[in-house]
Design an enzyme around this catalytic site. Structure first.
Site, PDB file in Angstrom:
ATOM      1  N   ASP A 123       6.422   5.193 -13.838  1.00  0.00           N
ATOM      2  CA  ASP A 123       6.365   4.762 -12.444  1.00  0.00           C
ATOM      3  C   ASP A 123       5.901   3.319 -12.320  1.00  0.00           C
ATOM      4  OD1 ASP A 123       7.059   7.360 -11.919  1.00  0.00           O
ATOM      5  OD2 ASP A 123       5.070   7.968 -11.227  1.00  0.00           O
ATOM      6  N   SER A 142       6.905   8.100  -6.605  1.00  0.00           N
ATOM      7  CA  SER A 142       5.793   7.395  -7.251  1.00  0.00           C
ATOM      8  C   SER A 142       4.911   6.698  -6.228  1.00  0.00           C
ATOM      9  CB  SER A 142       6.294   6.380  -8.285  1.00  0.00           C
ATOM     10  OG  SER A 142       6.962   5.287  -7.661  1.00  0.00           O
ATOM     11  N   SER A 143       4.645   7.334  -5.104  1.00  0.00           N
ATOM     12  CA  SER A 143       3.784   6.728  -4.091  1.00  0.00           C
ATOM     13  C   SER A 143       2.376   6.487  -4.617  1.00  0.00           C
ATOM     14  CB  SER A 143       3.739   7.611  -2.843  1.00  0.00           C
ATOM     15  OG  SER A 143       3.343   8.929  -3.163  1.00  0.00           O
ATOM     16  N   SER A 144       1.889   7.347  -5.520  1.00  0.00           N
ATOM     17  CA  SER A 144       0.542   7.140  -6.068  1.00  0.00           C
ATOM     18  C   SER A 144       0.487   5.861  -6.886  1.00  0.00           C
ATOM     19  CB  SER A 144       0.117   8.331  -6.921  1.00  0.00           C
ATOM     20  OG  SER A 144       0.992   8.531  -8.017  1.00  0.00           O
ATOM     21  N   ALA A 145       1.513   5.619  -7.695  1.00  0.00           N
ATOM     22  CA  ALA A 145       1.560   4.369  -8.460  1.00  0.00           C
ATOM     23  C   ALA A 145       1.701   3.170  -7.535  1.00  0.00           C
ATOM     24  CB  ALA A 145       2.716   4.408  -9.458  1.00  0.00           C
ATOM     25  N   ALA A 146       2.532   3.309  -6.504  1.00  0.00           N
ATOM     26  CA  ALA A 146       2.766   2.189  -5.583  1.00  0.00           C
ATOM     27  C   ALA A 146       1.500   1.817  -4.824  1.00  0.00           C
ATOM     28  CB  ALA A 146       3.889   2.535  -4.616  1.00  0.00           C
ATOM     29  N   GLY A 154       7.528  12.310  -4.817  1.00  0.00           N
ATOM     30  CA  GLY A 154       8.680  12.124  -5.669  1.00  0.00           C
ATOM     31  C   GLY A 154       9.139  10.700  -5.898  1.00  0.00           C
TER      32      GLY A 154
END
Length: 391
Positions: A169, A123-127, A121
Site C-alpha cells: 500500500d 489502503s485508507s490506513s496507509a494513506a 479496500g
C-alpha cells in the site's frame, strides 16, 4: 476544488489552514496477499484519496478531527500513548512515535482530515498515515526519503496497530505515477513504472463499494500471514534448507520447485495459501509484460484469476465481495478485476472499457442490490483515473 476539510478547519479555528496535504488511494490489480512474503506486486494510485488541512502548533500538541469519524483526537508529540487506543487516530499516534524515534520533533499541528471515498479496500490506513507524516515533517522542517516514509508507515501498521502487512500500500501511494503501472519487487524495493502503451485500449478504474466496512486488524489477515510463514517454515524443513526465526521466514526464500515437490506434505490450508502466493508471483510477471505490450485483455484476465485464487486458495472475501466479483466476471465491458485490499471488507476494483460504463454500472447495481437489498444507499460505484503518488 472546494474541500470540506478547509471549510471545517475555518469553522473550528476561525482562520484558514496554512497548507493542505494529499495522499491518493491505490488499487492492486495483480499481486494481492504477496508483499508480506516478499513477493512482487502491481499497483496504480488513483485520483481519490485523503486530504489534511492543517497548521502548526508550536506547543507540540497534535489535535485532529476527521470528517468520517465523530471523535476528535489529541496528544503531545512527547507523550503519545504507548498502547493503541482502538480508534481511527491510532495510525497517527503510531506515526508520531515512529517519526519521533528517528527525528527530533518540536512542533505539533492541528488539522482536519477528509477522505474522498468510503473506507475499506483502498489502503485508507496507509494513506492517512502518509498524509499525516508529510504534514508533521513539514511543520518540523524534516525531509524524509521515499524509503524512510514507507518504512515508517509500515512500522506503524506492524508495531502500533498490530497488522502484519507488507509494504504494498505505502509503496503504491508513494512511487506511482499517472498513466503508469507500478511493478515492484517488495524484497529489495526495485521497481519499474511501465507507461501505458499507445496501443492499449482505453480503460477506466471502477471502484465498487460493497457497503460493508470491517477493521483489518480484527480480521483473519494476520492469521493468513502466519499460515504463509508456516508453509515456508515446513517446506524448508522438508527440503533440508536452513531456517531461523519463524517471524523472519517468508515464502520468497523457498524455490517454487521445493513447493511443488513437498506441497502434498503440507496441511491443506497451508498448501493453498502457498499455492496462491506462487501462482500470484507468476501472474504479476505475466501481467507486467502484458501491460508493457498494451494488452489490457490479458492483464485483465490475470486480474480476474488473481481474484479467483484469493477466494479459493487464500480464502478471503465476505459474501458481499464474492458476489461483486462473480457479477464482474459476467459483465460485458470489464477487462478484469478483483477485491481491492485484503478482501475482508470494502470494495472491488475493475478495469473497464469506458464505452460500457453505464451498462456496467446498471448491471452490477441491479444484480448486487437484488441479492443484498439492505445495502442500498451504502453501495457505491465510482469511476477513477490513475494518478501520481504523494508528492
Amino acid at each position: 476544488m472546494a474541500l470540506t476539510c478547509i471549510q471545517k478547519f475555518n469553522e473550528l479555528y476561525k482562520k484558514d489552514p496554512e497548507a493542505v496535504a494529499f495522499c491518493p488511494y491505490r488499487v492492486c490489480p495483480i499481486g494481492a496477499h504477496s508483499d508480506h512474503q516478499h513477493g512482487k506486486i502491481t499497483g496504480l494510485a488513483i485520483d481519490k484519496g485523503i486530504h489534511l488541512a492543517y497548521k502548526p502548533k508550536q506547543n507540540g500538541v497534535v489535535e485532529l478531527c476527521s470528517l468520517q469519524f465523530e471523535k476528535r483526537a489529541q496528544w503531545h508529540i512527547a507523550s503519545v500513548p504507548e498502547q493503541k487506543q482502538n480508534d481511527w487516530a491510532d495510525y497517527l499516534r503510531g506515526a508520531t512515535i515512529e517519526l519521533g524515534q528517528r527525528r527530533v520533533l518540536h512542533v505539533g499541528l492541528c488539522g482536519v482530515i477528509e477522505g474522498t471515498l468510503p473506507i475499506g479496500g483502498l489502503s485508507s490506513s496507509a494513506a492517512v498515515t502518509l498524509v499525516f507524516l508529510c504534514a508533521l515533517c513539514k511543520v518540523n522542517n524534516i525531509k524524509l526519503t521515499d524509503k524512510e516514509m514507507i518504512e515508517i508507515a509500515v512500522a506503524v501498521e506492524n508495531r502500533y496497530v498490530g497488522v502484519s502487512c507488507g509494504k504494498l500500500d505505502q509503496s503504491c501511494e508513494i512511487f506511482s505515477r499517472k498513466d503508469h503501472l507500478l511493478y515492484l519487487d517488495t524484497l529489495d524495493d526495485q521497481y519499474e513504472l511501465i507507461p501505458t502503451s499507445p496501443n492499449m485500449k482505453p480503460y477506466d478504474i471502477a471502484v465498487i463499494f460493497s457497503g460493508v466496512e470491517r477493521t483489518l486488524a480484527g480480521s483473519k489477515f494476520n492469521m493468513r500471514v502466519d499460515e504463509c510463514r508456516s508453509a515456508a517454515y515446513a517446506l524448508k524443513a522438508f527440503a533440508g534448507m536452513e531456517y531461523g526465526k519463524f517471524q523472519e521466514t517468508h515464502l520468497r526464500e523457498v524455490p517454487v520447485e521445493v513447493f511443488r515437490r513437498y506441497k502434498d506434505r503440507l496441511p491443506d490450508t497451508w498448501a493453498r495459501r502457498a499455492e496462491h502466493w506462487y501462482t500470484e508471483f507468476e501472474r504479476v510477471h505475466l501481467g507486467a509484460e502484458a501491460w508493457r505490450r498494451g494488452d489490457i485483455e490479458t492483464f485483465g484476465r490475470l486480474s480476474f484469476e488473481s481474484g479467483h485464487s484469493s477466494i479459493y486458495n487464500y480464502e478471503t472475501g465476505s459474501p458481499e465481495l464474492k458476489a461483486l466479483y462473480d457479477i464482474m466476471t459476467r459483465t460485458e465491458g470489464i477487462y478484469g478485476g478483483r477485491f481491492s485490499g485484503a478482501g475482508f471488507k470494502g470494495c472491488c476494483m475493475a478495469l473497464i472499457d469506458p464505452s460500457y460504463r453505464e451498462s456496467i454500472e446498471r448491471k452490477i447495481a441491479d444484480e448486487y442490490l437484488r441479492e443484498f437489498p439492505a445495502l442500498r444507499g451504502k453501495y457505491q460505484f465510482v469511476i477513477c483515473k490513475s494518478a501520481d503518488g504523494i508528492q
